[in-house]
Design a protein around this motif. Structure first.
Motif, short mmCIF file in Angstrom:
data_model
loop_
_atom_site.label_atom_id
_atom_site.label_comp_id
_atom_site.label_asym_id
_atom_site.label_seq_id
_atom_site.Cartn_x
_atom_site.Cartn_y
_atom_site.Cartn_z
N SER A 78 4.74 4.08 6.31
CA SER A 78 2.88 3.60 7.40
C SER A 78 3.15 4.98 7.87
O SER A 78 2.35 4.87 9.17
CB SER A 78 3.38 2.26 7.50
OG SER A 78 3.31 1.48 6.56
N VAL A 136 -6.77 -2.20 4.39
CA VAL A 136 -6.09 -1.64 5.44
C VAL A 136 -5.43 -3.39 5.86
O VAL A 136 -4.00 -3.89 7.03
CB VAL A 136 -6.93 -1.32 7.00
CG1 VAL A 136 -6.56 -1.71 7.79
CG2 VAL A 136 -6.98 0.26 6.63
N SER A 148 -2.61 -4.19 4.23
CA SER A 148 -2.10 -3.20 4.38
C SER A 148 -0.81 -4.07 5.21
O SER A 148 0.13 -3.84 5.05
CB SER A 148 -2.03 -1.98 4.21
OG SER A 148 -0.68 -0.65 3.86
N ALA A 149 -1.56 -4.11 6.28
CA ALA A 149 -1.04 -5.20 7.32
C ALA A 149 0.24 -5.91 6.92
O ALA A 149 0.86 -6.01 7.90
CB ALA A 149 -1.79 -4.65 8.89
N GLY A 197 3.20 -5.12 5.62
CA GLY A 197 3.63 -4.52 6.26
C GLY A 197 4.09 -5.94 7.13
O GLY A 197 6.07 -5.72 7.69
N ASP A 241 1.95 1.84 14.17
CA ASP A 241 1.19 1.88 12.42
C ASP A 241 0.58 1.01 12.31
O ASP A 241 -0.15 0.65 10.52
CB ASP A 241 2.86 2.14 11.73
CG ASP A 241 3.71 3.15 12.54
OD1 ASP A 241 3.33 4.75 12.84
OD2 ASP A 241 4.90 3.73 11.72
N TYR A 242 0.64 0.18 12.68
CA TYR A 242 -0.21 -1.40 12.74
C TYR A 242 -1.81 -1.47 12.58
O TYR A 242 -2.68 -2.27 12.92
CB TYR A 242 0.64 -2.31 12.87
CG TYR A 242 1.84 -2.63 12.20
CD1 TYR A 242 1.58 -3.13 10.59
CD2 TYR A 242 2.98 -2.50 12.31
CE1 TYR A 242 2.97 -4.11 9.64
CE2 TYR A 242 3.67 -2.26 11.75
CZ TYR A 242 3.71 -3.31 10.32
OH TYR A 242 5.44 -3.55 9.98
N ILE A 265 -3.64 2.79 10.02
CA ILE A 265 -3.10 2.68 8.60
C ILE A 265 -4.51 3.23 7.63
O ILE A 265 -3.98 3.80 6.79
CB ILE A 265 -3.17 1.14 8.37
CG1 ILE A 265 -1.97 0.19 9.05
CG2 ILE A 265 -3.41 0.76 6.73
CD1 ILE A 265 -2.58 -1.20 9.53
N ARG A 266 -5.87 3.28 7.98
CA ARG A 266 -6.62 4.04 6.52
C ARG A 266 -6.44 4.86 7.40
O ARG A 266 -6.62 5.96 6.10
CB ARG A 266 -8.28 3.76 8.20
CG ARG A 266 -9.33 4.36 7.14
CD ARG A 266 -10.68 4.54 8.25
NE ARG A 266 -10.14 5.20 9.54
CZ ARG A 266 -11.67 5.61 10.85
NH1 ARG A 266 -12.11 4.51 9.79
NH2 ARG A 266 -10.90 5.94 11.26
N ASN A 311 -3.63 7.08 8.26
CA ASN A 311 -1.97 7.56 7.63
C ASN A 311 -1.93 7.03 6.01
O ASN A 311 -1.04 7.90 4.97
CB ASN A 311 -0.86 7.17 8.15
CG ASN A 311 -0.37 6.70 9.44
OD1 ASN A 311 -1.68 7.59 10.22
ND2 ASN A 311 0.11 6.02 10.28
N LEU A 312 -2.57 5.80 5.13
CA LEU A 312 -2.55 5.51 4.13
C LEU A 312 -2.81 6.39 3.05
O LEU A 312 -4.09 7.38 3.43
CB LEU A 312 -2.34 3.84 3.63
CG LEU A 312 -0.63 3.67 4.75
CD1 LEU A 312 -0.85 2.44 4.28
CD2 LEU A 312 0.19 4.49 4.54
#
Length: 360
Positions: free
Chosen positions: A198, A245, A248-249, A252, A283-284, A289-290, A292-293
């Motif tokens: 991430s 997002v 994903s969090a 993670g 990174d959270y 997140i939006r 980076n990924l």
């Protein structure tokens, strides 16, 4: 740059019926095949409901029976959980049952939670030594009779039954993030699987530099392929980023639980550990997140993918297994096939044309 997907069966609640999980997973595999993705990758994990993948070769054989052309990859088998003879034979049989479509990916392993149950509690970072002894032994078994006397494995003269369908052996891929593994893999002619996890986009360049250094340090070895994986969701409107997002969090935080062995797992379902316990908390941040990924509209995704192309990535892998609803998985593949892949196919044609002009 070619494209692939990473997929496995997943349940995030005991209320979800496994029959639905099985059906949904196969549907996505078939969409990827019809859409022209190069490979579908699946993992090996044990005792964890959100990664239901106890044997990737079973998954790949199943998908192979329901697809036409897509390559079928293990990403990855976990070296310390296997012995050379068993791994060589199971992989080779999968290669036959899938019509010679196997891509053989292997790793040292990641989740300490699993290592405590599958590898006698050894620290997961020690798995690399097993991989570096196991993989050459598997190749020698594929080639013919071979006896092995090593640090971790010992057996008298034996061979792989069957031998792989593909000549020499299936393409071999090694999961790598640290420079030593990059160097070992490239030195031995193996392709590279990697992920920035991430981390911000700069990490893509860091991994690309590790790959470039390894290839430049071994100029007499044919240049291997380089694949990179990120979680992905493509949507039509820029404002639709909040759900992927959020998912994903949460994913993670479960990953942190298993990787660092810091939370509880109840009947196969890991808890999302509290934010104060996670590493790299920045990174959270939802916007991180939006950004980076691989989340975005087709135009946003195309712009992000240029970073991977510049880093020397040959195959970008869309990570779709993070509790993304089935309709969003479908929509992601639909938009990616229709609006993203043609852009890179055109760039590849243009680059080939320029190379031809340069050599004319």
């Amino acid at each position: 740059m070619k494209f692939s997907i990473a997929l496995h069966m997943e349940r995030f609640s005991p209320d979800v019926d496994m029959r639905e999980v099985v059906s949904d997973t196969l549907e996505i595999a078939r969409i990827a095949d019809a859409g022209g993705f190069e490979t579908i990758w699946t993992a090996e994990h044990h005792t964890i409901e959100f990664t239901i993948a106890p044997n990737p070769f079973q998954m790949l054989t199943w998908w192979g029976a329901h697809t036409e052309r897509i390559r079928l990859g293990s990403a990855t088998v976990v070296a310390p959980y296997w012995t050379p003879i068993r791994l060589a034979g199971e992989a080779a049989l999968c290669d036959h049952l899938t019509g010679g479509r196997l891509e053989f990916g292997i790793a040292r392993g990641a989740y300490q939670y699993e290592f405590d149950r599958m590898a006698g509690g050894m620290p997961q970072e020690q798995g690399g030594a097993y991989m570096q002894e196991l993989l050459p032994a598997v190749q020698k078994l594929w080639a013919g009779d071979y006896a092995h006397e090593g640090k971790y494995y010992n057996f008298p003269l034996a061979t792989s039954v069957p031998k792989p369908r593909q000549q020499l052996n299936p393409p071999i891929w090694v999961a790598a993030r640290d420079p030593g593994t990059f160097d070992w893999a490239v030195r031995n002619g193996y392709n590279i699987l990697s992920t920035p996890l991430s981390a911000p986009p700069a990490e893509v360049g860091v991994l690309g530099e590790k790959f470039r250094k390894a290839t430049s340090d071994h100029p007499n070895v044919p240049k291997p392929r380089f694949m990179m994986l990120r979680r992905a969701c493509v949507y039509e409107k820029a404002g639709d980023w909040e759900l992927p997002v959020k998912l994903s969090a949460a994913y993670g935080r479960s990953f942190e639980n298993l990787f660092r062995n810091i939370g509880t797992v109840v009947n196969g379902f890991p808890e999302n550990v509290p934010m104060e316990t996670v590493v790299n908390r920045a990174d959270y941040d939802p916007e991180a997140i939006r950004d980076n990924l691989l989340f975005g509209t087709p135009d946003e995704v195309i712009e992000k993918l240029m970073i991977y192309e510049a880093a020397g990535v040959d195959q970008f892998c869309l990570g779709l297994a993070f509790n993304l609803p089935q309709e969003l998985k479908r929509k992601t593949l639909e938009l990616f096939v229709k609006e993203v892949m043609p852009v890179f196919a055109a760039r590849e044609r243009d680059a080939a044309h320029e190379r031809a002009k340069a050599t004319a």
